[in-house]
Scaffold this motif. Structure first.
Motif, mmCIF file in Angstrom:
data_model
loop_
_atom_site.group_PDB
_atom_site.id
_atom_site.type_symbol
_atom_site.label_atom_id
_atom_site.label_comp_id
_atom_site.label_asym_id
_atom_site.label_seq_id
_atom_site.Cartn_x
_atom_site.Cartn_y
_atom_site.Cartn_z
ATOM 1 N N VAL A 289 -14.543 16.669 53.082
ATOM 2 C CA VAL A 289 -13.208 16.095 52.815
ATOM 3 C C VAL A 289 -12.864 14.973 53.782
ATOM 4 C CG1 VAL A 289 -12.321 18.200 51.736
ATOM 5 C CG2 VAL A 289 -12.075 17.888 54.215
ATOM 6 N N THR A 290 -13.626 14.858 54.859
ATOM 7 C CA THR A 290 -13.386 13.761 55.802
ATOM 8 C C THR A 290 -14.117 12.489 55.381
ATOM 9 O OG1 THR A 290 -15.262 14.327 57.244
ATOM 10 C CG2 THR A 290 -13.162 15.437 57.676
ATOM 11 N N GLN A 291 -14.859 12.569 54.260
ATOM 12 C CA GLN A 291 -15.616 11.410 53.768
ATOM 13 C C GLN A 291 -15.243 11.123 52.305
ATOM 14 O OE1 GLN A 291 -19.940 11.601 55.146
ATOM 15 N NE2 GLN A 291 -19.327 13.742 55.442
ATOM 16 N N PRO A 292 -13.973 10.739 52.061
ATOM 17 C CA PRO A 292 -13.520 10.553 50.679
ATOM 18 C C PRO A 292 -14.262 9.454 49.918
ATOM 19 C CG PRO A 292 -11.917 9.691 52.241
ATOM 20 C CD PRO A 292 -12.917 10.467 53.040
ATOM 21 N N ASP A 293 -14.736 8.442 50.625
ATOM 22 C CA ASP A 293 -15.474 7.383 49.940
ATOM 23 C C ASP A 293 -16.802 7.894 49.391
ATOM 24 O OD1 ASP A 293 -13.467 5.611 50.523
ATOM 25 O OD2 ASP A 293 -14.453 4.793 52.309
ATOM 26 N N LYS A 294 -17.426 8.804 50.130
ATOM 27 C CA LYS A 294 -18.711 9.355 49.723
ATOM 28 C C LYS A 294 -18.550 10.535 48.784
ATOM 29 C CE LYS A 294 -23.109 10.894 51.774
ATOM 30 N NZ LYS A 294 -23.821 11.177 53.058
ATOM 31 N N TYR A 295 -17.508 11.364 49.044
ATOM 32 C CA TYR A 295 -17.289 12.571 48.242
ATOM 33 C C TYR A 295 -15.833 12.597 47.749
ATOM 34 C CZ TYR A 295 -21.510 13.957 50.793
ATOM 35 O OH TYR A 295 -22.768 14.003 51.340
ATOM 36 N N ARG B 206 -14.442 13.835 45.222
ATOM 37 C CA ARG B 206 -13.979 15.078 44.585
ATOM 38 C C ARG B 206 -14.027 16.274 45.534
ATOM 39 N NH1 ARG B 206 -17.629 15.783 39.468
ATOM 40 N NH2 ARG B 206 -16.396 17.701 39.272
ATOM 41 N N ALA B 207 -14.337 16.027 46.797
ATOM 42 C CA ALA B 207 -14.431 17.131 47.762
ATOM 43 C C ALA B 207 -13.094 17.848 47.872
ATOM 44 C CB ALA B 207 -14.865 16.603 49.116
ATOM 45 N N ILE B 208 -13.176 19.152 48.034
ATOM 46 C CA ILE B 208 -11.966 19.968 48.112
ATOM 47 C C ILE B 208 -12.139 21.010 49.197
ATOM 48 C CG2 ILE B 208 -12.845 21.490 46.297
ATOM 49 C CD1 ILE B 208 -9.946 21.999 45.454
ATOM 50 N N SER B 209 -11.081 21.255 49.958
ATOM 51 C CA SER B 209 -11.109 22.294 50.994
ATOM 52 C C SER B 209 -11.099 23.667 50.339
ATOM 53 C CB SER B 209 -9.913 22.159 51.925
ATOM 54 O OG SER B 209 -9.958 20.958 52.644
ATOM 55 N N ILE B 210 -11.792 24.595 50.976
ATOM 56 C CA ILE B 210 -11.815 25.976 50.495
ATOM 57 C C ILE B 210 -11.057 26.827 51.510
ATOM 58 C CG2 ILE B 210 -13.245 27.948 49.858
ATOM 59 C CD1 ILE B 210 -15.474 25.961 49.200
ATOM 60 N N PRO B 211 -9.947 27.440 51.119
ATOM 61 C CA PRO B 211 -9.129 28.197 52.080
ATOM 62 C C PRO B 211 -9.855 29.416 52.613
ATOM 63 C CG PRO B 211 -8.381 28.599 49.834
ATOM 64 C CD PRO B 211 -9.396 27.502 49.761
ATOM 65 N N PRO B 212 -9.444 29.910 53.793
ATOM 66 C CA PRO B 212 -10.044 31.127 54.358
ATOM 67 C C PRO B 212 -9.852 32.312 53.413
ATOM 68 C CG PRO B 212 -8.674 30.005 55.977
ATOM 69 C CD PRO B 212 -8.408 29.351 54.669
ATOM 70 N N TYR B 213 -10.701 33.310 53.609
ATOM 71 C CA TYR B 213 -10.613 34.504 52.772
ATOM 72 C C TYR B 213 -9.265 35.187 52.922
ATOM 73 C CZ TYR B 213 -11.028 39.427 51.534
ATOM 74 O OH TYR B 213 -10.809 40.681 51.019
ATOM 75 N N SER B 214 -8.714 35.564 51.773
ATOM 76 C CA SER B 214 -7.494 36.363 51.761
ATOM 77 C C SER B 214 -7.364 36.994 50.392
ATOM 78 C CB SER B 214 -6.256 35.497 52.053
ATOM 79 O OG SER B 214 -5.070 36.249 51.833
ATOM 80 N N GLN B 215 -7.115 38.281 50.352
ATOM 81 C CA GLN B 215 -6.916 38.954 49.075
ATOM 82 C C GLN B 215 -5.632 38.459 48.421
ATOM 83 O OE1 GLN B 215 -9.065 41.019 47.488
ATOM 84 N NE2 GLN B 215 -7.653 40.953 45.745
ATOM 85 N N ASP B 216 -4.648 38.089 49.247
ATOM 86 C CA ASP B 216 -3.352 37.653 48.726
ATOM 87 C C ASP B 216 -3.456 36.312 47.999
ATOM 88 O OD1 ASP B 216 -2.192 39.916 49.808
ATOM 89 O OD2 ASP B 216 -1.644 38.914 51.693
#
Length: 329
Positions: A134-140, A142-152
């Motif tokens: 996600v720090t390289q928007p020109d290269k990627y 469509r990159a998307i952050s994946i949040p930490p695990y949480s059942q909620d």
């Protein structure tokens, strides 16, 4: 006689509907056998007439120069490292069966196994890789952050992972997190019987021959070690893992980097010059040659990419049986 020695292995791996026959000339003898048809899934030899451009350059490279001879195992070497896609396995199996299976089953798998350690371990790698993407928007873009695990926030987390899988697969990225997740999904598919690993018939025969003659066989693929073991452990010929001495994936390095092959040689405690490496990918063979691998071998299979001048200087085969000969034959 060479063919007589290999015949039990050939016959054991041949479909009864695809009879084999002995080749008639000394030059063809190394090919050992050929099916009566040219179906890509039959293994053994695909004829040039099936429309695969790479077969036009089996004996001569694209510049018209004769190719060097291919090695004989165990006569020339007792260590062989094999690529999967386009070498042991029909390349379309990966792209037409495995990849679509992972894509279409991803959401359901995540929903069913969300709380399991194996899945979250793979996703933690994806999270780390995504934080860099996600720090390289020109290269990627469509990159998307994946949040930490949480059942909620399970539903949101699954949505992010699915999007990440889709754009990474669209770009054919060879990264550890994606490969680990794909491997878990494929494991379910193999266990249910929905998936059966494709292995060319000549590969099955050669693996048996090499096991019998003391040749150590290793697999090096961009697919995870787990995925490799699933493919060979649940192949259409049954469980072949006992015929394979070990596995390497991108944890040892990218396949287009010379350092990766040097690292493999070091782990095997074998001089690079004594190793045979078989692949369909020209850039991998170039990297292997740069690393000092003694026998980089180009593999031509149905559906493989057309060859370029990068293939010059490498011996070329269309069947693993061409690599099988004892020192006294």
């Amino acid at each position: 006689f060479f063919f007589d020695n290999l015949l039990p292995y050939i016959m054991a791996s041949s479909d009864s509907t695809r009879p084999v026959k002995q080749m008639k000339t000394d030059d063809d003898r190394m090919a050992c056998a050929t099916p009566t048809d040219v179906a890509a899934s039959a293994g053994f030899h695909a004829a040039a007439g099936v429309g695969n451009a790479c077969f036009a350059y089996l004996t001569h490279d694209p510049t018209g120069q004769p190719r060097p001879r291919f090695p004989q195992l165990p006569a020339d070497s007792r260590t062989v490292v094999l690529d999967i896609e386009g070498a042991t396995t029909l390349i379309s199996f990966v792209y037409d069966e495995l990849f679509p299976f992972a894509r279409t089953h991803c959401k359901a798998y995540l929903d069913k196994h969300w709380d399991e350690d194996a899945l979250q371990s793979a996703l933690n790698v994806m999270r780390s890789e995504a934080s860099q993407d996600v720090t390289q928007p020109d290269k990627y873009p469509r990159a998307i952050s994946i949040p930490p695990y949480s059942q909620d926030t399970k539903e949101h987390g699954i949505e992010c992972v699915v999007k990440a899988v889709e754009w990474q697969m669209d770009m054919d990225r060879k990264i550890s997190g994606l490969k680990a997740l794909q491997g878990l999904i494929w494991k379910d598919g193999y266990a249910s019987g929905e998936l059966k690993g494709h292995v060319f018939a000549d590969v099955f025969s050669a693996l048996q021959w090499w096991k019998e003659t003391g040749v150590q066989v290793y697999i090096y693929s961009s697919g995870s070690v787990g995925a490799q073991k699933l493919l060979f452990g649940s192949s259409k010929f049954g469980d072949l893992l006992s015929l394979i001495a070990g596995h390497f994936d991108t944890a040892v390095g990218a396949k287009v980097e010379a350092a990766s092959y040097q690292a493999i040689a070091k782990q095997l405690n074998v001089p690079p010059a004594e190793i045979v490496f078989v692949s369909d990918a020209e850039k991998e063979l170039l990297a292997a040659r740069e690393a000092g691998i003694g026998w980089p071998v180009l593999c031509c299979r149905p559906g493989n990419k057309p060859l370029t001048t990068d293939s010059c200087g490498f011996p070329a085969i269309r069947s693993f049986l061409e690599l099988c000969r004892n020192a006294d034959e």
